[in-house]
Design a protein around this motif. Structure first.
Motif, mmCIF file in Angstrom:
data_model
loop_
_atom_site.group_PDB
_atom_site.id
_atom_site.type_symbol
_atom_site.label_atom_id
_atom_site.label_comp_id
_atom_site.label_asym_id
_atom_site.label_seq_id
_atom_site.Cartn_x
_atom_site.Cartn_y
_atom_site.Cartn_z
ATOM 1 N N ASP A 136 0.453 -0.721 0.191
ATOM 2 C CA ASP A 136 -0.167 -0.062 0.200
ATOM 3 C C ASP A 136 0.967 1.345 0.009
ATOM 4 O O ASP A 136 0.341 2.251 -0.340
ATOM 5 N N ARG A 137 2.330 1.074 0.691
ATOM 6 C CA ARG A 137 2.842 2.441 0.526
ATOM 7 C C ARG A 137 3.420 2.593 -0.421
ATOM 8 O O ARG A 137 4.830 3.528 -0.676
ATOM 9 N N GLY A 138 3.427 1.292 -1.422
ATOM 10 C CA GLY A 138 4.727 1.466 -2.425
ATOM 11 C C GLY A 138 5.594 1.191 -2.837
ATOM 12 O O GLY A 138 6.802 1.518 -3.052
ATOM 13 N N SER A 161 5.928 -3.532 -4.908
ATOM 14 C CA SER A 161 4.534 -3.806 -6.081
ATOM 15 C C SER A 161 4.420 -5.642 -6.436
ATOM 16 O O SER A 161 5.537 -6.615 -6.019
ATOM 17 N N ALA A 169 10.276 -1.529 -5.934
ATOM 18 C CA ALA A 169 10.170 0.592 -6.170
ATOM 19 C C ALA A 169 11.514 0.792 -6.576
ATOM 20 O O ALA A 169 12.705 0.550 -6.550
#
Length: 406
Positions: free
Chosen positions: A23-25, A28, A42
């Motif tokens: 959710d916080r990136g 993924s 990421a």
């Protein structure tokens, strides 16, 4: 990117801490066939424990970029997540964090420490505040008729934030006995501790460091500005005495996980290095400081490139920094974005910057928009020299750059 087996994915998908990272990136997930899944990182590096003792570790895209870019980091670049992580003995990374914390403390103290007004009761022959009649009568009854008791408001810096800074500065001194800290860092930490000596108390001297690290983490989330937020984020790392080295875990489980955003660090490192190399002959800034309108009659969209170079003489040059591996050709979306930025800023030259293991430059010629476009691959570990080569290729090799290179 890594592909997970169906068994690992079944265990991982039940973990609330794993989905919090998604959710916080930080990572993924992409579903594949036969109950499998693919995980992609990421722009963050770090590691945590998720699921049933599953170690999730996110590495940098270019080896060595973490160490090379850390000196450009601010505390806000460290994302603290409330998930468990394997703690390690302190190493070279902690030495860099300690040095950065001392510099952040100097910046905070230079602009003025947080303070509050407190009421102080005192006495003297000259009244310097509100007269306390009962206590003055008591003094006179004792024969001290030349004295008067009064209360006055004084400035106090003895606040939780300042106490945590002092505790972390004292901890830097202790870390120097374990980690090879530069002598100047230890000396600066000791001198800054003297500035905060008015906050010394039982909480600082005998408090539990783990509790103070949690308090610093909470203050970083509610800080009124970036400077204090950065300071508390770094203080939390220092007080925890738990680093996130790439070494094997040695000390059990930590209740927090730290992730560092290398995308913002790489952009900042390129911009600051260009600014230093072109000082006096060109201004280098972020397009976010003063974005340009894309449509003349619509203000909802604007162009904000990562790099805006404004020479004292000549046309503007703009660039975008991409923290992703160079695949031989830029993504179409990245090139479209770059050309729109160039058109909005009326720039005749535009370029993309990628991290790499060695220097590279590619010219795409002149686009239909009228701007020439290039792409550069820069070796992060030798960034100043790589930026000089890029500036020379961009015909931005002014005398200041030439003398620096010489």
């Amino acid at each position: 990117m890594i592909e997970l087996t169906s068994d690992i994915w079944a265990r991982l998908s039940k973990s609330s801490s794993f989905w919090a990272l998604v959710d916080r990136g930080v990572v993924s997930v992409e579903h594949a066939r036969h109950g499998r899944a693919r995980l992609s990182g990421a722009s963050y590096v770090g590691r945590s424990i998720v699921g049933e003792n599953i170690l999730l570790e996110v590495h940098e895209k270019v080896p060595g970029s973490l160490t090379a870019l850390l000196r450009f980091a601010s505390g806000s670049d460290f994302r603290v997540e409330r998930v468990q992580s394997p703690s390690t003995d302190m190493g070279g990374l902690m030495a860099l964090l300690a040095a950065h914390f001392v510099d952040a403390t100097r910046q905070y103290a230079a602009r003025g420490r947080q303070f509050r007004y407190v009421t102080k009761s005192t006495r003297g022959s000259l009244v310097g505040g509100r007269l306390n009649v009962p206590k003055t009568l008591q003094l006179h009854a004792r024969g001290l008729r030349h004295l008067a008791a009064f209360e006055k408001n004084v400035v106090s810096h003895d606040l939780p934030l300042n106490r945590l800074v002092l505790a972390a500065l004292r901890e830097v001194d202790r870390i120097g006995a374990v980690v090879d800290l530069p002598p100047e860092v230890v000396a600066r930490a000791r001198s800054m501790a003297m500035v905060f000596d008015d906050c010394r108390g039982p909480e600082v001297l005998y408090g539990i460091k783990a509790d103070m690290a949690k308090d610093a983490g909470r203050l970083s989330e509610t800080a009124p500005d970036r400077v204090t937020g950065d300071l508390m984020s770094l203080a939390a790392v220092i007080l925890s005495n738990e680093s996130f080295e790439r070494a094997a875990p040695q000390r059990g489980i930590a209740p927090r996980a730290w992730f560092l955003n290398l995308e913002t660090l790489f952009e900042r490192a390129v911009r600051e290095t260009m600014h230093r190399e072109l000082r006096g002959v060109a201004a280098v800034s972020s397009g976010k400081n003063k974005p340009a309108a894309i449509f003349s009659g619509y203000e909802g969209l604007s162009a904000n490139p990562d790099l805006v170079v404004r020479p004292l003489e000549g046309a503007i040059c703009i660039g975008d920094v991409k923290y992703k591996r160079w695949g031989g050709t830029p993504k179409a979306a990245d090139m479209y974005q770059l050309l729109v930025h160039a058109a909005a800023f009326e720039a005749s030259r535009a370029f993309l910057v990628y991290p790499s293991e060695s220097f590279g430059a590619i010219s795409f010629g002149t686009a239909a928009t009228g701007a020439s476009a290039r792409a550069y691959m820069l070796e992060i570990s030798a960034l100043p020299d790589q930026v000089r080569k890029m500036l020379t290729d961009l015909s931005l090799s002014f005398p200041a750059v030439t003398s620096t290179a010489a």
